[in-house]
Motif scaffolding. Sequence first.
Motif, short mmCIF file in Angstrom:
data_model
loop_
_atom_site.label_atom_id
_atom_site.label_comp_id
_atom_site.label_asym_id
_atom_site.label_seq_id
_atom_site.Cartn_x
_atom_site.Cartn_y
_atom_site.Cartn_z
N UNK A 50 -11.68 12.75 -2.66
CA UNK A 50 -12.02 13.59 -3.82
C UNK A 50 -13.20 13.02 -4.58
N UNK A 51 -13.19 11.73 -4.81
CA UNK A 51 -14.24 11.09 -5.60
C UNK A 51 -15.61 11.21 -4.98
N UNK A 52 -16.63 11.07 -5.81
CA UNK A 52 -18.01 11.20 -5.34
C UNK A 52 -18.52 9.94 -4.67
N UNK A 53 -17.87 8.83 -4.91
CA UNK A 53 -18.31 7.56 -4.33
C UNK A 53 -17.25 6.99 -3.40
N UNK A 54 -17.70 6.19 -2.45
CA UNK A 54 -16.80 5.51 -1.54
C UNK A 54 -17.27 4.07 -1.36
N UNK A 55 -16.37 3.22 -0.93
CA UNK A 55 -16.66 1.80 -0.81
C UNK A 55 -16.66 1.38 0.66
N UNK A 56 -17.71 0.70 1.09
CA UNK A 56 -17.79 0.23 2.46
C UNK A 56 -16.83 -0.95 2.66
N UNK A 57 -15.95 -0.85 3.67
CA UNK A 57 -14.97 -1.91 3.92
C UNK A 57 -15.07 -2.44 5.35
N UNK A 58 -16.04 -2.00 6.11
CA UNK A 58 -16.22 -2.50 7.47
C UNK A 58 -15.06 -2.14 8.38
N UNK A 254 0.29 14.01 12.75
CA UNK A 254 1.01 14.22 11.50
C UNK A 254 0.86 13.02 10.58
N UNK A 255 0.86 11.82 11.16
CA UNK A 255 0.65 10.61 10.37
C UNK A 255 -0.74 10.60 9.75
N UNK A 256 -1.74 11.07 10.49
CA UNK A 256 -3.10 11.18 9.95
C UNK A 256 -3.13 12.16 8.78
N UNK A 257 -2.45 13.28 8.94
CA UNK A 257 -2.39 14.28 7.86
C UNK A 257 -1.74 13.69 6.61
N UNK A 258 -0.63 13.00 6.80
CA UNK A 258 0.06 12.40 5.65
C UNK A 258 -0.81 11.34 4.97
N UNK A 259 -1.49 10.54 5.77
CA UNK A 259 -2.33 9.48 5.22
C UNK A 259 -3.50 10.03 4.44
N UNK A 260 -4.20 10.99 5.02
CA UNK A 260 -5.44 11.49 4.41
C UNK A 260 -5.18 12.43 3.25
N UNK A 261 -4.21 13.34 3.39
CA UNK A 261 -4.06 14.40 2.39
C UNK A 261 -2.88 14.19 1.45
N UNK A 262 -1.78 13.67 1.94
CA UNK A 262 -0.64 13.44 1.05
C UNK A 262 -0.78 12.14 0.27
N UNK A 263 -1.38 11.11 0.91
CA UNK A 263 -1.54 9.82 0.25
C UNK A 263 -2.95 9.58 -0.27
N UNK A 264 -3.84 10.56 -0.07
CA UNK A 264 -5.23 10.49 -0.58
C UNK A 264 -5.95 9.22 -0.11
N UNK A 265 -5.76 8.88 1.16
CA UNK A 265 -6.46 7.74 1.77
C UNK A 265 -7.30 8.28 2.92
N UNK A 266 -8.37 8.97 2.54
CA UNK A 266 -9.18 9.70 3.51
C UNK A 266 -9.89 8.76 4.47
N UNK A 267 -10.41 7.67 3.98
CA UNK A 267 -11.10 6.71 4.85
C UNK A 267 -10.17 6.11 5.88
N UNK A 268 -8.98 5.73 5.45
CA UNK A 268 -7.99 5.15 6.36
C UNK A 268 -7.53 6.20 7.37
N UNK A 269 -7.34 7.43 6.91
CA UNK A 269 -6.96 8.51 7.82
C UNK A 269 -8.05 8.79 8.84
N UNK A 270 -9.31 8.66 8.43
CA UNK A 270 -10.42 8.85 9.37
C UNK A 270 -10.40 7.80 10.46
#
Length: 298
Positions: A50-58, A254-270
């Motif tokens: 959602x946010x406009x910025x993201x952090x590089x974590x390698x 389904x785990x990807x869906x839960x991670x990215x959209x239900x837990x709002x961890x889009x980078x990790x889901x990617x």
Amino acid sequence: MQANSQKRRARKTALEFAGYVAPAVFFITLFVGIPFVMCIYYSFRKWNGIGKTSEFVGLENYIRLFTNDPAFVSALKYTFIYAIGTVLIVNVLAIFFAALLESKIKGRGFFRAAFYIPNIISLVIIGFIWKFICTRVFEALMSITGWGIFGLSWLGDSQLAVFSTIIVSVWQSLGFYILIYVAGMQGVPTELNESADLDGAGAVRRFFSITIPLIMPSISFCMFHSVANSLKMFELIFSLTGGGPGTSTTSIALDIYNTAFNNSRYGYGSAKSVILFIIVLVISVIQVNFFKGKEVEA
């Protein structure tokens, strides 16, 4: 003069080809290519979607996948169990029923349509239909017949739920694979079976020695299609069990869906999506090369 004419014709053919292909290339690039590249980009970043910025974590997201994420490991295990069970059962049954439908059985047209109908229904609807059957319908049948099989918790027991998702998936997709195998069997030259019959070969021998080798292209396609679809399955499991009970039927998708959209961890889901892509790619390439090597010419 002739050389110039050939060049003009070649240029015209190339332009016509580009005109036909360009729309498909544009839409594939827009809806598949660009999102795929963005998925890889965000898999190296921390972002809530959602946010406009993201952090590089390698490589932090990828390292966490295999070292500190038991949910992903559990989803990986279930996905492979589901894929192996679905692929083996659906292909064996499809070949068996295709052989029956290619025999002189009565009502072949009706059975072909009956088998194929579930394949044209949305997977989400299929999931809700079987969820209703496994709960309300089986409960009613239990009270009427007293049969213990209807009293089992098909979606509430973790082991039975895994089995239920496989069976429902096979039921839904069986007709499609039967259709492919029927088409393959219709391409087997009749004179080969007639010659084998004259030599004294029985129906079973003819089937395994002639039919199976000659429908290997159909087997290769069905194996590729069923493997890829099983590893990516989301809709059916989402509507049938929701990943439960607990996480016993949570697939990677389904785990990807839960991670990215239900837990709002889009980078990790990617990052999980990239791993799923690599798994599907590697397995598909290996199995296609294996079955391609088994193909023979009629």
